[in-house]
Design a protein around this motif. Structure first.
Motif, PDB file in Angstrom:
ATOM      1  N   ASN A   1       8.080   4.966  -6.839  1.00  9.97           N
ATOM      2  CA  ASN A   1       7.255   6.140  -7.084  1.00  9.97           C
ATOM      3  C   ASN A   1       6.186   5.797  -8.118  1.00  9.97           C
TER       4      ASN A   1
ATOM      5  N   THR B   1       0.055   0.818  -0.953  1.00 12.54           N
ATOM      6  CA  THR B   1      -0.426  -0.237  -0.067  1.00 12.54           C
ATOM      7  C   THR B   1      -1.729  -0.874  -0.556  1.00 12.54           C
TER       8      THR B   1
ATOM      9  N   ILE C   1       7.232   8.970  -3.181  1.00 10.65           N
ATOM     10  CA  ILE C   1       6.902   8.016  -2.125  1.00 10.65           C
ATOM     11  C   ILE C   1       8.147   7.769  -1.287  1.00 10.65           C
ATOM     12  N   ASN C   2       8.045   8.063  -0.028  1.00 11.34           N
ATOM     13  CA  ASN C   2       9.170   7.871   0.888  1.00 11.34           C
ATOM     14  C   ASN C   2       9.075   6.481   1.500  1.00 11.34           C
ATOM     15  N   SER C   3       9.686   5.511   0.831  1.00  8.90           N
ATOM     16  CA  SER C   3       9.558   4.120   1.253  1.00  8.90           C
ATOM     17  C   SER C   3      10.724   3.310   0.714  1.00  8.90           C
ATOM     18  N   ASP C   4      11.121   2.282   1.446  1.00  7.86           N
ATOM     19  CA  ASP C   4      12.122   1.360   0.922  1.00  7.86           C
ATOM     20  C   ASP C   4      11.472   0.114   0.334  1.00  7.86           C
ATOM     21  N   ARG C   5      10.123   0.134   0.223  1.00  7.52           N
ATOM     22  CA  ARG C   5       9.389  -1.013  -0.335  1.00  7.52           C
ATOM     23  C   ARG C   5       8.741  -0.707  -1.683  1.00  7.52           C
ATOM     24  N   PHE C   6       8.355   0.555  -1.892  1.00  6.89           N
ATOM     25  CA  PHE C   6       7.524   0.881  -3.049  1.00  6.89           C
ATOM     26  C   PHE C   6       8.225   1.846  -4.003  1.00  6.89           C
TER      27      PHE C   6
END
Length: 278
Positions: free
Chosen positions: A140, A84, A133-138
């Motif tokens: 690892n 972020t 990283i547990n994200s659908d935007r970023f």
């Protein structure tokens, strides 16, 4: 065998400490990793100060580093980010570029996946460690930056100190430096962390880099028995470990008393009542 090194450690804030203890143009190389200001949970330091305040603080720090660094010295600055706040390294280098010249950008690769063909067979290699990283935007985040800064941008380096063998020895005749049968490693360094079984005991500092990273920087800059290396954000002493292994002088500053105690133990430095340590 490495030549004996001297180690001086200060449990002190680095800007005020450097002003008090270090003289003009006394440091050959600075190898360090300042706080990233991305919310890392350090023991005593607040890593969530306002961004402009953080950048102003680094600018002040940079002035002191420039004062104590020799004209042919090198500053190797390791810095990362979080998904972020990917702009942090670029904001930092923008501020420090007002004091220094950015001579090289090195990428510290912590984990990598390689899919390659070898004599018609598929070869998959997945090595290193990273924090998922547990994200659908970023994606690892598997690398960090090492910014190599100098006063002039023209400091010669020992490029082949980190040299790698030529894959095809017939290439040697094409290069002036081919006599050593090595080529420049380049600006991507794969240096994985050691496997961590217990985060508290195996990695008592939340954002330390491996000693190998510091050693690479020192070797690249070039060193002798008279070389002095400074780490203003010493943490648990990994730059000091590299210096001790190479036999060069080391000066380290660390604000947090717990990290300082750990660094002193790892570097086998006597307590303050037995030698000059603040």
């Amino acid at each position: 065998m490495p030549i004996p090194s001297s180690i001086i450690l200060y449990n002190d804030e680095c800007i005020s400490g450097i002003r008090k203890e270090l003289s003009h143009q006394s440091i050959d190389a600075v190898v360090t990793s300042p706080p990233y200001n991305i919310g890392v949970k350090y023991g005593r330091y607040d890593d969530r100060i306002p961004r402009q305040e953080y950048l102003d603080w680094l600018a002040e720090w940079g002035k002191e580093i420039k004062r104590v660094m020799k004209d042919d010295g090198s500053l190797f600055l390791n810095i990362g980010s979080k998904p972020t706040s990917p702009e942090v390294p670029f904001q930092v280098i923008d501020v420090l570029s007002r004091q220094f010249k950015l001579q090289n950008v090195i990428h510290w690769i912590k984990s990598i996946y390689i899919e390659a063909g070898s004599y018609g067979q598929k070869l998959d290699i997945n090595v290193g460690h990273y924090k998922p990283i547990n994200s659908d935007r970023f994606l690892n985040d598997t690398h960090e930056y090492i910014f190599h800064l100098t006063k002039s941008g023209k400091v010669p380096l020992d490029r082949l100190a980190l040299g790698v063998p030529y894959k095809d020895l017939t290439n040697i005749v094409r290069w002036k430096a081919g006599g050593r049968k090595l080529r420049c490693r380049g600006n991507c360094w794969f240096i994985p962390y050691e496997t961590i079984q217990n985060r508290i005991s195996d990695r008592p500092h939340p954002a330390s880099f491996p000693p190998q990273l510091a050693e690479n920087c020192i070797r690249l800059h070039g060193f002798s028995k008279n070389t002095t290396v400074l780490d203003p954000f010493m943490g648990i002493g990994n730059t000091g470990l590299a210096c001790r292994g190479l036999g060069v002088r080391f000066i380290g500053y660390e604000l947090d008393p717990d990290y300082f105690k750990t660094a002193r133990a790892r570097l086998e430095v006597s307590p303050p009542d037995k030698r000059k340590v603040k």
